[in-house]
Design a protein around this motif. Structure first.
Motif, PDB file in Angstrom:
ATOM      1  N   SER A  36      93.600 -81.660 -54.503  1.00  0.00           N
ATOM      2  CA  SER A  36      93.198 -81.287 -55.868  1.00  0.00           C
ATOM      3  C   SER A  36      93.866 -79.990 -56.307  1.00  0.00           C
ATOM      4  O   SER A  36      94.329 -79.886 -57.450  1.00  0.00           O
ATOM      5  CB  SER A  36      91.676 -81.133 -55.960  1.00  0.00           C
ATOM      6  N   ALA A  37      93.914 -79.007 -55.433  1.00  0.00           N
ATOM      7  CA  ALA A  37      94.527 -77.720 -55.791  1.00  0.00           C
ATOM      8  C   ALA A  37      96.010 -77.890 -56.109  1.00  0.00           C
ATOM      9  O   ALA A  37      96.510 -77.310 -57.083  1.00  0.00           O
ATOM     10  CB  ALA A  37      94.334 -76.709 -54.662  1.00  0.00           C
ATOM     11  N   SER A 105      89.182 -75.442 -60.757  1.00  0.00           N
ATOM     12  CA  SER A 105      89.292 -76.226 -59.525  1.00  0.00           C
ATOM     13  C   SER A 105      87.925 -76.453 -58.880  1.00  0.00           C
ATOM     14  O   SER A 105      87.679 -77.519 -58.314  1.00  0.00           O
ATOM     15  CB  SER A 105      90.256 -75.563 -58.537  1.00  0.00           C
ATOM     16  N   ASN A 145      88.560 -76.633 -53.034  1.00  0.00           N
ATOM     17  CA  ASN A 145      89.465 -76.460 -54.170  1.00  0.00           C
ATOM     18  C   ASN A 145      89.641 -74.990 -54.515  1.00  0.00           C
ATOM     19  O   ASN A 145      90.755 -74.527 -54.762  1.00  0.00           O
ATOM     20  CB  ASN A 145      88.935 -77.193 -55.404  1.00  0.00           C
TER      21      ASN A 145
END
Length: 174
Positions: A36-37, A105, A145
């Protein structure tokens, strides 16, 4: 309109490979991984199209190793939506973007869990119990995240700035 030259495709491939390796390396901690990051930072710096490509490629390749199923489609959808939103954030001039991206995030960890729950509750039963049972995993994802965004943003920002300055195309954030 974005042009996909060899340099950009290579950069996306390397970032997708980094996401796959990161997801595999942290598989022993549920939902704690850098995918995701990487998608968020890429979307913010290079635009949503690049982020969506990373979402598709990294999800497909990592699920070949970790297990493929109906959830793969929902993972691609969830990460693509997260990449799309981060690409839109990249169009806004944000002071201290690392702070805003870290906040986003963390939120994206919960958004991802919600989207996965929406997609999978149809064969898992009732939505609310399914979603509530997954909140601890969503929290792991949100925390991960935040940590990965703080760690990876300075590195990827430098990489993307170098890419954009060396690229024959201008930064279009598309």
């Amino acid at each position: 309109m974005i042009t996909m030259n060899v340099h950009r495709i290579s950069l996306i491939a390397v970032l997708a490979a980094l996401a796959v390796v990161g997801r595999f390396a942290f598989q022993f901690i549920p939902n704690f991984q850098p995918v995701s990051a990487i998608i968020i930072i890429t979307g913010f710096m290079l635009g949503p199209v690049s982020a969506i490509f990373i979402a598709i490629v990294s999800t497909y390749l990592s699920n070949l190793i970790l297990g493929m199923g109906l959830w793969t489609i929902w993972q691609i959808i969830a990460w693509s939506i997260i990449g799309l939103i981060s690409g839109l954030l990249g169009k806004v001039s944000l002071p201290k973007p690392i702070i805003w991206l870290t906040i986003y995030s963390v939120f994206a960890g919960y958004l991802y869990g919600f989207l996965i729950s929406v997609g999978t509750f149809s064969y898992a039963g009732e939505f609310l119990p399914y979603y509530l049972a997954g909140l601890i995993f969503d929290t792991n994802h949100a925390v991960g995240n935040g940590i990965f965004t703080v760690l990876l943003f300075p590195i990827l920002q430098r990489l993307f700035k170098q890419y954009l300055s060396n690229s024959s195309i201008k930064h279009t954030n598309i």
